[in-house]
Motif scaffolding. Structure first.
Motif, PDB file in Angstrom:
ATOM      1  N   MET A 129       7.943   1.790 -15.938  1.00 39.87           N
ATOM      2  CA  MET A 129       7.080   0.877 -15.176  1.00 39.87           C
ATOM      3  C   MET A 129       7.184   1.167 -13.681  1.00 39.87           C
ATOM      4  N   GLY A 130       8.402   1.506 -13.236  1.00 40.41           N
ATOM      5  CA  GLY A 130       8.627   1.758 -11.824  1.00 40.41           C
ATOM      6  C   GLY A 130       8.095   3.092 -11.333  1.00 40.41           C
ATOM      7  N   ILE A 131       8.148   4.099 -12.173  1.00 39.21           N
ATOM      8  CA  ILE A 131       7.722   5.425 -11.696  1.00 39.21           C
ATOM      9  C   ILE A 131       6.261   5.737 -12.030  1.00 39.21           C
ATOM     10  N   TYR A 132       5.671   5.002 -12.978  1.00 43.72           N
ATOM     11  CA  TYR A 132       4.279   5.257 -13.342  1.00 43.72           C
ATOM     12  C   TYR A 132       3.373   4.044 -13.080  1.00 43.72           C
ATOM     13  N   ASP A 133       3.692   2.912 -13.703  1.00 43.35           N
ATOM     14  CA  ASP A 133       2.782   1.769 -13.683  1.00 43.35           C
ATOM     15  C   ASP A 133       2.629   1.158 -12.295  1.00 43.35           C
ATOM     16  N   LEU A 134       3.756   0.858 -11.639  1.00 43.98           N
ATOM     17  CA  LEU A 134       3.667   0.189 -10.343  1.00 43.98           C
ATOM     18  C   LEU A 134       2.994   1.049  -9.276  1.00 43.98           C
ATOM     19  N   PRO A 135       3.288   2.344  -9.178  1.00 44.50           N
ATOM     20  CA  PRO A 135       2.530   3.167  -8.232  1.00 44.50           C
ATOM     21  C   PRO A 135       1.029   3.169  -8.529  1.00 44.50           C
ATOM     22  N   ALA A 136       0.674   3.196  -9.818  1.00 41.18           N
ATOM     23  CA  ALA A 136      -0.744   3.193 -10.183  1.00 41.18           C
ATOM     24  C   ALA A 136      -1.409   1.882  -9.773  1.00 41.18           C
ATOM     25  N   VAL A 137      -0.712   0.770  -9.993  1.00 43.82           N
ATOM     26  CA  VAL A 137      -1.254  -0.538  -9.601  1.00 43.82           C
ATOM     27  C   VAL A 137      -1.393  -0.619  -8.082  1.00 43.82           C
ATOM     28  N   THR A 138      -0.379  -0.140  -7.374  1.00 42.99           N
ATOM     29  CA  THR A 138      -0.422  -0.159  -5.912  1.00 42.99           C
ATOM     30  C   THR A 138      -1.622   0.623  -5.392  1.00 42.99           C
ATOM     31  N   ASP A 139      -1.809   1.816  -5.911  1.00 41.53           N
ATOM     32  CA  ASP A 139      -2.937   2.648  -5.467  1.00 41.53           C
ATOM     33  C   ASP A 139      -4.276   1.996  -5.810  1.00 41.53           C
ATOM     34  N   HIS A 140      -4.343   1.384  -6.986  1.00 41.15           N
ATOM     35  CA  HIS A 140      -5.593   0.733  -7.388  1.00 41.15           C
ATOM     36  C   HIS A 140      -5.939  -0.416  -6.440  1.00 41.15           C
ATOM     37  N   VAL A 141      -4.949  -1.247  -6.094  1.00 38.83           N
ATOM     38  CA  VAL A 141      -5.197  -2.381  -5.194  1.00 38.83           C
ATOM     39  C   VAL A 141      -5.665  -1.887  -3.834  1.00 38.83           C
ATOM     40  N   LEU A 142      -4.993  -0.871  -3.305  1.00 43.02           N
ATOM     41  CA  LEU A 142      -5.358  -0.359  -1.993  1.00 43.02           C
ATOM     42  C   LEU A 142      -6.743   0.300  -2.012  1.00 43.02           C
ATOM     43  N   ASN A 143      -7.045   1.007  -3.078  1.00 44.15           N
ATOM     44  CA  ASN A 143      -8.363   1.645  -3.184  1.00 44.15           C
ATOM     45  C   ASN A 143      -9.470   0.598  -3.328  1.00 44.15           C
ATOM     46  N   ALA A 144      -9.185  -0.469  -4.087  1.00 40.09           N
ATOM     47  CA  ALA A 144     -10.200  -1.494  -4.330  1.00 40.09           C
ATOM     48  C   ALA A 144     -10.451  -2.355  -3.101  1.00 40.09           C
ATOM     49  N   THR A 145      -9.423  -2.574  -2.305  1.00 38.89           N
ATOM     50  CA  THR A 145      -9.545  -3.450  -1.140  1.00 38.89           C
ATOM     51  C   THR A 145      -9.843  -2.695   0.149  1.00 38.89           C
ATOM     52  N   GLY A 146      -9.558  -1.415   0.159  1.00 44.37           N
ATOM     53  CA  GLY A 146      -9.735  -0.640   1.377  1.00 44.37           C
ATOM     54  C   GLY A 146      -8.632  -0.847   2.387  1.00 44.37           C
ATOM     55  N   ALA A 147      -7.576  -1.584   1.985  1.00 44.42           N
ATOM     56  CA  ALA A 147      -6.448  -1.839   2.877  1.00 44.42           C
ATOM     57  C   ALA A 147      -5.529  -0.621   2.909  1.00 44.42           C
ATOM     58  N   SER A 148      -4.746  -0.527   3.966  1.00 43.63           N
ATOM     59  CA  SER A 148      -3.798   0.584   4.072  1.00 43.63           C
ATOM     60  C   SER A 148      -2.413   0.204   3.572  1.00 43.63           C
ATOM     61  N   GLN A 149      -2.137  -1.108   3.526  1.00 39.69           N
ATOM     62  CA  GLN A 149      -0.849  -1.601   3.054  1.00 39.69           C
ATOM     63  C   GLN A 149      -1.056  -2.895   2.271  1.00 39.69           C
ATOM     64  N   LEU A 150      -0.052  -3.254   1.485  1.00 40.35           N
ATOM     65  CA  LEU A 150      -0.098  -4.525   0.775  1.00 40.35           C
ATOM     66  C   LEU A 150       1.246  -5.231   0.886  1.00 40.35           C
ATOM     67  N   HIS A 151       1.220  -6.532   0.619  1.00 44.36           N
ATOM     68  CA  HIS A 151       2.441  -7.321   0.529  1.00 44.36           C
ATOM     69  C   HIS A 151       2.868  -7.339  -0.942  1.00 44.36           C
TER      70      HIS A 151
END
Length: 266
Positions: A10-32
């Motif tokens: 989950m840490g090496i695959y799932d969470l990075p994928a979720v992080t990238d998806h959120v940033l791509n969907a929102t156009g933000a450069s960082q997230l909390h």
């Protein structure tokens, strides 16, 4: 060797994928990032293996943070010495999932665990048996809803990996055994996660009555993380692990401070 996922994957695959998806969907450069329990574990794993993701996280808030688990209390403490036996038995039975409920259990919960049932107290105590302390803060009317979703099932390896860490006292990758470790990692012992890579600002919220994120283990984590901006103990002697998400007074004891941290890094 066959691989059955745990919180490591989950840490090496799932969470990075979720992080990238959120940033791509929102156009933000960082997230909390706000994590609870295993949600904190997978975050440490992600930055241990992919430290460049630190640039994508503005701040990390950890509720009941779990990395080191040497001082856990309750049933997990007693079953930890039998982790190899448990895993072999489940494997021989062809089972790689545990703690999963189905329609029959859901029906039993709805009958025996609603707030007016005589057996409701049993349901409450079973729910908090692993996490600690009697659930005095739980709104009993929500019990059937909570039990309909918790536990929701997980892989055997998710649990056994934690149990291994109870025995070893380290925060390290999965232990396959000496020779399989040599093939997998190039050493007889599994490598420890690199917590020094967690360079993002981290706020830790913990409780003295937490059986799973024990104060001694949280204090140890605090000394290893390089950028802890807040370490706050909940002002209640009976605040348990699950109270972080279910307590009726969590807003006053925890969430107001969490929102302040997030606002500070807005």
């Amino acid at each position: 060797m066959p691989v059955f996922g745990s919180w490591h994957e989950m840490g090496i695959y799932d969470l990075p994928a979720v992080t990238d998806h959120v940033l791509n969907a929102t156009g933000a450069s960082q997230l909390h990032y706000l994590g609870f329990s295993m949600g904190t574990t997978v975050f440490w794993v992600m930055l241990s293996h992919r430290p460049h993701y630190a640039a994508k996280i503005r701040v990390m808030v950890a509720l009941g943070p779990v990395a080191f688990v040497q001082h856990v209390q309750g049933p997990l403490r007693f079953v930890a010495p039998f982790v190899n036996l448990i895993e072999r038995s489940m494997s021989l039975a062809g089972r790689h999932e545990m703690l999963s409920f189905g329609p029959v259990m859901d029906r039993l919960v709805s009958v025996f665990c609603h707030d007016e049932a005589l057996t409701a107290a049993i349901c409450q105590n079973m729910l908090f048996l692993v996490a600690g302390q009697k659930p005095s803060r739980l709104n009993k009317r929500y019990l059937p809803v909570l039990l309909a979703h918790t536990p929701a099932g997980t892989s055997v390896r998710t649990v056994s990996h934690y149990l291994q860490l109870v025995n070893s006292g380290s925060f390290s990758q999965y232990n396959y055994g000496k020779l399989p470790n040599l093939a997998q990692y190039g050493s007889f012992t599994p490598p420890e996660y690199k917590l020094q890579h967690v360079t993002v600002p981290v706020a830790l919220f913990w409780s003295a009555a937490d059986w799973l994120a024990a104060p001694q283990d949280v204090n140890r984590l605090e000394t290893v993380l390089p950028n802890v901006v807040l370490s706050k103990q909940v002002k209640s002697s009976r605040f348990s692990h699950l109270d972080f998400v279910w307590a009726s007074d969590a807003k006053d004891l925890v969430y107001r401070d969490v929102l302040k941290v997030l606002d500070d890094y807005h």
